[in-house]
Design a protein around this motif. Structure first.
Motif, PDB file in Angstrom:
ATOM      1  N   TRP A 158      51.641  36.286  23.287  1.00  0.00           N
ATOM      2  CA  TRP A 158      52.146  35.249  24.187  1.00  0.00           C
ATOM      3  C   TRP A 158      51.032  34.806  25.114  1.00  0.00           C
ATOM      4  O   TRP A 158      50.356  35.635  25.730  1.00  0.00           O
ATOM      5  N   ARG A 159      50.867  33.493  25.269  1.00  0.00           N
ATOM      6  CA  ARG A 159      49.929  32.961  26.256  1.00  0.00           C
ATOM      7  C   ARG A 159      50.714  32.234  27.339  1.00  0.00           C
ATOM      8  O   ARG A 159      50.423  31.091  27.709  1.00  0.00           O
ATOM      9  N   PHE A 160      51.687  32.921  27.866  1.00  0.00           N
ATOM     10  CA  PHE A 160      52.531  32.447  28.962  1.00  0.00           C
ATOM     11  C   PHE A 160      53.286  33.643  29.508  1.00  0.00           C
ATOM     12  O   PHE A 160      53.291  34.728  28.907  1.00  0.00           O
ATOM     13  N   SER A 161      53.937  33.457  30.640  1.00  0.00           N
ATOM     14  CA  SER A 161      54.749  34.503  31.254  1.00  0.00           C
ATOM     15  C   SER A 161      56.224  34.221  31.017  1.00  0.00           C
ATOM     16  O   SER A 161      56.670  33.069  31.102  1.00  0.00           O
ATOM     17  N   ARG A 162      56.997  35.278  30.745  1.00  0.00           N
ATOM     18  CA  ARG A 162      58.442  35.104  30.613  1.00  0.00           C
ATOM     19  C   ARG A 162      59.063  34.684  31.948  1.00  0.00           C
ATOM     20  O   ARG A 162      60.089  34.010  32.002  1.00  0.00           O
ATOM     21  N   THR A 205      49.096  28.692  45.119  1.00  0.00           N
ATOM     22  CA  THR A 205      48.535  29.982  45.501  1.00  0.00           C
ATOM     23  C   THR A 205      49.188  31.040  44.622  1.00  0.00           C
ATOM     24  O   THR A 205      50.415  31.153  44.582  1.00  0.00           O
ATOM     25  N   THR A 206      48.385  31.789  43.893  1.00  0.00           N
ATOM     26  CA  THR A 206      48.914  32.651  42.844  1.00  0.00           C
ATOM     27  C   THR A 206      49.327  34.044  43.324  1.00  0.00           C
ATOM     28  O   THR A 206      49.983  34.778  42.591  1.00  0.00           O
ATOM     29  N   THR A 207      48.957  34.411  44.531  1.00  0.00           N
ATOM     30  CA  THR A 207      49.290  35.733  45.045  1.00  0.00           C
ATOM     31  C   THR A 207      50.796  35.956  44.995  1.00  0.00           C
ATOM     32  O   THR A 207      51.579  35.171  45.534  1.00  0.00           O
ATOM     33  N   GLY A 208      51.215  37.030  44.334  1.00  0.00           N
ATOM     34  CA  GLY A 208      52.629  37.367  44.284  1.00  0.00           C
ATOM     35  C   GLY A 208      53.424  36.634  43.215  1.00  0.00           C
ATOM     36  O   GLY A 208      54.639  36.837  43.118  1.00  0.00           O
ATOM     37  N   LEU A 209      52.776  35.799  42.399  1.00  0.00           N
ATOM     38  CA  LEU A 209      53.528  35.051  41.389  1.00  0.00           C
ATOM     39  C   LEU A 209      53.912  35.901  40.180  1.00  0.00           C
ATOM     40  O   LEU A 209      54.844  35.567  39.457  1.00  0.00           O
ATOM     41  N   ASN A 210      53.187  36.970  39.905  1.00  0.00           N
ATOM     42  CA  ASN A 210      53.529  37.895  38.816  1.00  0.00           C
ATOM     43  C   ASN A 210      53.647  37.173  37.474  1.00  0.00           C
ATOM     44  O   ASN A 210      54.666  37.244  36.793  1.00  0.00           O
ATOM     45  N   LEU A 211      52.568  36.499  37.087  1.00  0.00           N
ATOM     46  CA  LEU A 211      52.555  35.808  35.800  1.00  0.00           C
ATOM     47  C   LEU A 211      51.972  36.657  34.673  1.00  0.00           C
ATOM     48  O   LEU A 211      51.904  36.213  33.527  1.00  0.00           O
ATOM     49  N   GLY A 212      51.528  37.862  35.003  1.00  0.00           N
ATOM     50  CA  GLY A 212      51.149  38.795  33.947  1.00  0.00           C
ATOM     51  C   GLY A 212      49.669  38.861  33.622  1.00  0.00           C
ATOM     52  O   GLY A 212      49.255  39.677  32.791  1.00  0.00           O
TER      53      GLY A 212
END
Length: 357
Positions: A158-162, A205-212
């Motif tokens: 997978w090249r994306f986050s669930r 801002t990506t901090t805390g986004l949990n995209l894997g």
């Protein structure tokens, strides 16, 4: 219930385990209808009900994973949610479901719905089976258009986050101070743009986004003076600024829109900030998306929009990771969808513009 069926053939509740059992029974029955027009309409409306489940009540679908995976060719016609919804609904499906899908694909190798379902499970066995099927039947494109990479050997990936977050556009009195600003000066996010980049849509801002995956502190959605169908690649420096931009532009057009786009640049309007919120029961689910929800302009996380393959990193050629897709309405400039991708191995970002379909 915030489900807005496109053809308005059915409106069923989806709040309880009993409701979901009825939905699955209905999907099973729809494929057996003799009226092709009614069958197609009801299937589309059911997809919106299953989209609601994926966004708000995914745990209620888990008992039905193995059953839908074993649907016959006739029965599966009534079960065809968008891939982003399938990737949530089919999470954790066991190897019995995988084997059912593999068996059916052996009979119909070009069945994209079952290919989607197989990839959506996301387990080691499912990703191995997906890759083997893609290589054996030369259907890599079916998987790549939903953000699933098929290597020369080994399992798919997978090249994306669930994990999916709804993107809302909000007003703000101070764009520069916003966590996810819309409408910064280009030179604030791109080092030495040299005219290649003319417009800033938004930054997250990506901090805390949990995209894997490991991401820079900020990712920026920017673009050239072009209405649609382009890709821009960037290196990302230690300050999360983009540098060394290169562009791939479509052959069609741009010139006809040049004066309009220059006017928008001079006006520099439509600024604000983004609010990122988990999918929930308050969103409007319609036609495979949530864009009819008031103030929603797109999604962070989840697979790409499914019309074009993810771009490949210009350094290592790996399929890039999908981070966000929004409508151009996030900051009225150009036309169509705008997306951000990232290669965590090479610290390369890509921004793309595609048509609506």
């Amino acid at each position: 219930m915030p489900v807005a069926p496109v053809t308005k053939t059915i409106a069923l509740p989806a709040e309880t385990a009993a409701d979901v059992a009825v939905l699955v029974d209905t999907a099973h029955a729809v494929g057996q209808l003799q009226n092709e027009s009614k069958r197609s309409a009801m299937s589309r409306d059911l997809a919106d009900h299953f989209a609601f489940l994926a966004g708000a009540r995914p745990q209620l679908f888990k008992p039905h994973q193995e059953r839908v995976a074993s649907f016959t060719d006739t029965e599966i016609v009534g079960f065809c949610p968008a891939f982003g919804d399938l990737s949530v609904l089919m999470e954790g499906a066991d190897d019995k479901a995988v084997m059912s899908l593999v068996e059916r694909l052996g009979e119909r190798p070009d069945d994209f719905v079952r290919m989607w379902m197989l990839a959506a499970i996301g387990s080691a066995s499912a990703l191995e089976a997906a890759a083997e099927h893609a290589r054996a039947h030369r259907c890599r494109a079916t998987f790549e258009e939903i953000g699933v990479e098929i290597p020369e050997t080994g399992p798919a990936s997978w090249r994306f986050s669930r994990n999916r977050l709804a993107v809302f556009k909000r007003a703000t009195a101070d764009v520069a101070a916003a966590e996810h600003p819309v409408g910064l000066e280009v030179n604030e996010v791109v080092a030495s743009p040299q005219g290649a980049v003319t417009w800033h849509y938004a930054s997250i801002t990506t901090t805390g986004l949990n995209l894997g995956i490991s991401l820079p502190e900020r990712l920026h959605l920017v673009g050239p003076r072009r209405s649609c169908v382009w890709t821009m690649f960037f290196a990302v420096d230690h300050q999360s600024r983009y540098c060394f931009p290169t562009a791939m532009l479509s052959e069609d057009g741009g010139d006809d829109d040049d004066d309009m786009l220059r006017g928008l640049e001079r006006a520099d309007g439509d600024k604000g900030q983004l609010e990122l919120r988990p999918y929930d029961a308050d969103l409007v689910y319609c036609n495979g998306h949530i864009l009819l929800t008031d103030a929603v302009v797109g999604t962070v996380g989840g697979p790409p929009i499914g019309l074009y393959p993810n771009p490949r990193c210009p350094t290592c050629a790996r399929m890039m990771f999908h981070a966000m897709s929004v409508e151009h309405h996030v900051r009225q400039y150009g036309d169509g969808f705008r997306s951000i991708y990232y290669c965590e191995d090479c610290s390369r970002a890509a921004c793309t513009a595609t048509n609506w379909n």
